[in-house]
Design a protein around this motif. Structure first.
Motif, mmCIF file in Angstrom:
data_model
loop_
_atom_site.group_PDB
_atom_site.id
_atom_site.type_symbol
_atom_site.label_atom_id
_atom_site.label_comp_id
_atom_site.label_asym_id
_atom_site.label_seq_id
_atom_site.Cartn_x
_atom_site.Cartn_y
_atom_site.Cartn_z
ATOM 1 N N ALA A 306 0.824 -1.212 0.000
ATOM 2 C CA ALA A 306 0.000 0.000 0.000
ATOM 3 C C ALA A 306 0.856 1.259 0.000
ATOM 4 C CB ALA A 306 -0.933 -0.007 1.210
ATOM 5 N N GLU A 310 -0.615 1.917 -3.401
ATOM 6 C CA GLU A 310 -1.910 2.300 -2.822
ATOM 7 C C GLU A 310 -3.094 1.910 -3.714
ATOM 8 O OE1 GLU A 310 -3.206 5.976 -0.084
ATOM 9 O OE2 GLU A 310 -3.055 6.482 -2.215
ATOM 10 N N LEU A 339 -2.818 4.085 6.976
ATOM 11 C CA LEU A 339 -2.937 3.616 5.601
ATOM 12 C C LEU A 339 -4.398 3.475 5.183
ATOM 13 C CD1 LEU A 339 -0.188 0.831 5.490
ATOM 14 C CD2 LEU A 339 -0.017 3.184 4.665
ATOM 15 N N VAL A 341 -6.520 1.326 3.431
ATOM 16 C CA VAL A 341 -6.474 -0.049 2.938
ATOM 17 C C VAL A 341 -7.855 -0.682 3.035
ATOM 18 C CG1 VAL A 341 -5.478 -2.330 3.250
ATOM 19 C CG2 VAL A 341 -4.061 -0.312 3.616
#
Length: 375
Positions: A306, A310, A339, A341
């Motif tokens: 990520a 990303e 993050l 995610v």
């Protein structure tokens, strides 16, 4: 017919063929509207496509007003393709027709990971892994003409679809493509198994309609299929997605970051990753602890990916991996809350690798058949 006139005929005929393939059983009025061509041009294209055997009549449309109109569809038998998955435990093969529909399927059990693969009953004439794969391909294709087979292998496969740079637990992978090509009378292409699973995920699973996603397939090891901008990213030499070897403090440099079997043994569990995940799903304490350790390592791999690309979505696939989703999300929140995610499970029912192989092979065969029929 030559020159511009031949080119125009080819373009118009291809437009009619593509419209039939996209819409299914279709009448002439719908083809005229879909292509923007004249009635005469559509009629001439249909006549030629019927003569070449790539289109057939599909009955009458009796629901429209006026006289019943003839319907046309792609002739399924005008081209077949085979998808094959060569895994540690088994080989699976599926035959599809030109319409993409499954015609037949077969499977052969092999020795497990690290065990010697014996030649099938019937003897050395079939000989080793290539013999088993060739026999299975012949079994699903009996009585039919095949245009291509795509074979998924746990290996880094070069751009040529033939050379293998490295393989994970697949003895004979380096020569498999050449051996199969010598045994089978149609083109053979090799492809990384996780890349093919990603293709299936993109077309039939959780990746549909998503431009950027990463499939993480958990088994004896870990591999990734990376889709960026709606296209599979294979890397310069086919090695993109070998995330199982990303550097990680818990492992020696160059060793596998996520070896599910090894992590399970560290937690006191002996057995295959699939057995571990099944027992964790059933609530066995030692298996739950081992699955949680795998999930945390997997979450760290997801976080590392990520940070670089990303993607919109991470898809976790592999037998029994549904039990990993909740702990993976929990570890991501705890270890990398900054993050963005999104993690979900596979949306492909059945064998993702063999389906992806069949999809790619079908795409290649379809293109060849359509080009030959319109030139």
């Amino acid at each position: 017919m030559a020159g511009p006139q031949a080119l125009l005929w080819s373009i118009n005929t291809r437009a009619v063929l593509e419209a039939i393939d996209a819409q299914g059983p279709t009448g002439r009025p719908e083809l005229v509207r879909a292509t923007g061509l004249s009635k005469t041009t559509v009629a001439q294209a249909l006549q030629e496509l019927l003569a070449r055997g790539v289109v057939r009549e599909a009955g009458l449309d009796t629901e429209r007003r006026g006289p019943a109109a003839t319907l046309y569809e792609t002739a399924p038998g005008s081209g077949h393709a085979i998808g094959i998955d060569v895994a540690a435990e088994r080989v699976s093969a599926v035959l599809v027709d030109l319409a993409g529909a499954e015609v037949s399927r077969a499977e052969r059990e092999l020795g497990g990971e690290g065990e010697e693969r014996a030649a099938p009953a019937g003897g050395p004439a079939a000989g080793g892994l290539a013999g088993i794969v060739a026999e299975l391909a012949a079994e699903v294709a009996v009585g039919r003409t095949v245009g291509e087979a795509v074979v998924g292998v746990p290996a880094i496969v070069g751009r040529d679809g033939k050379s293998v740079r490295a393989s994970r637990g697949l003895p004979g992978a380096a020569t498999l493509g050449a051996e199969l090509q010598a045994r089978l009378p149609y083109p053979i292409l090799l492809e990384n198994d996780v890349n093919l699973a990603a293709v299936a995920e993109q077309r039939r699973g959780a990746g549909r309609g998503i431009e950027d996603f990463v499939l993480l397939r958990v088994g004896a090891g870990l591999g990734a299929g990376v889709v960026i901008g709606g296209r599979l990213h294979r890397g310069f030499a086919g090695g993109a997605g070998e995330v199982g070897f990303l550097p990680h403090p818990a492992t020696a440099l160059g060793s596998e970051v996520l070896n599910a079997r090894g992590i399970a043994r560290e937690q006191g569990f002996e057995g295959s990753p699939a057995e571990l995940l099944a027992m964790a799903s059933a609530g066995v304490a030692v298996a739950i602890d081992a699955a949680d350790a795998i999930a945390r390592r997997l979450a760290h791999v997801i976080g590392a990916i990520a940070l670089v690309i990303e993607p919109e979505l991470f898809v976790v696939g592999g037998e029994g991996t549904e039990v990993l989703l909740e702990p993976v999300r929990r570890h991501l929140v705890g270890d990398a809350p900054e993050l963005a995610v999104n993690v979900t499970g596979s949306g492909v029912p059945g064998g993702a690798v063999v389906q992806g192989a069949a999809l790619v092979a079908h795409e290649h065969v379809r293109e060849r058949v359509f080009t030959e029929a319109t030139t």
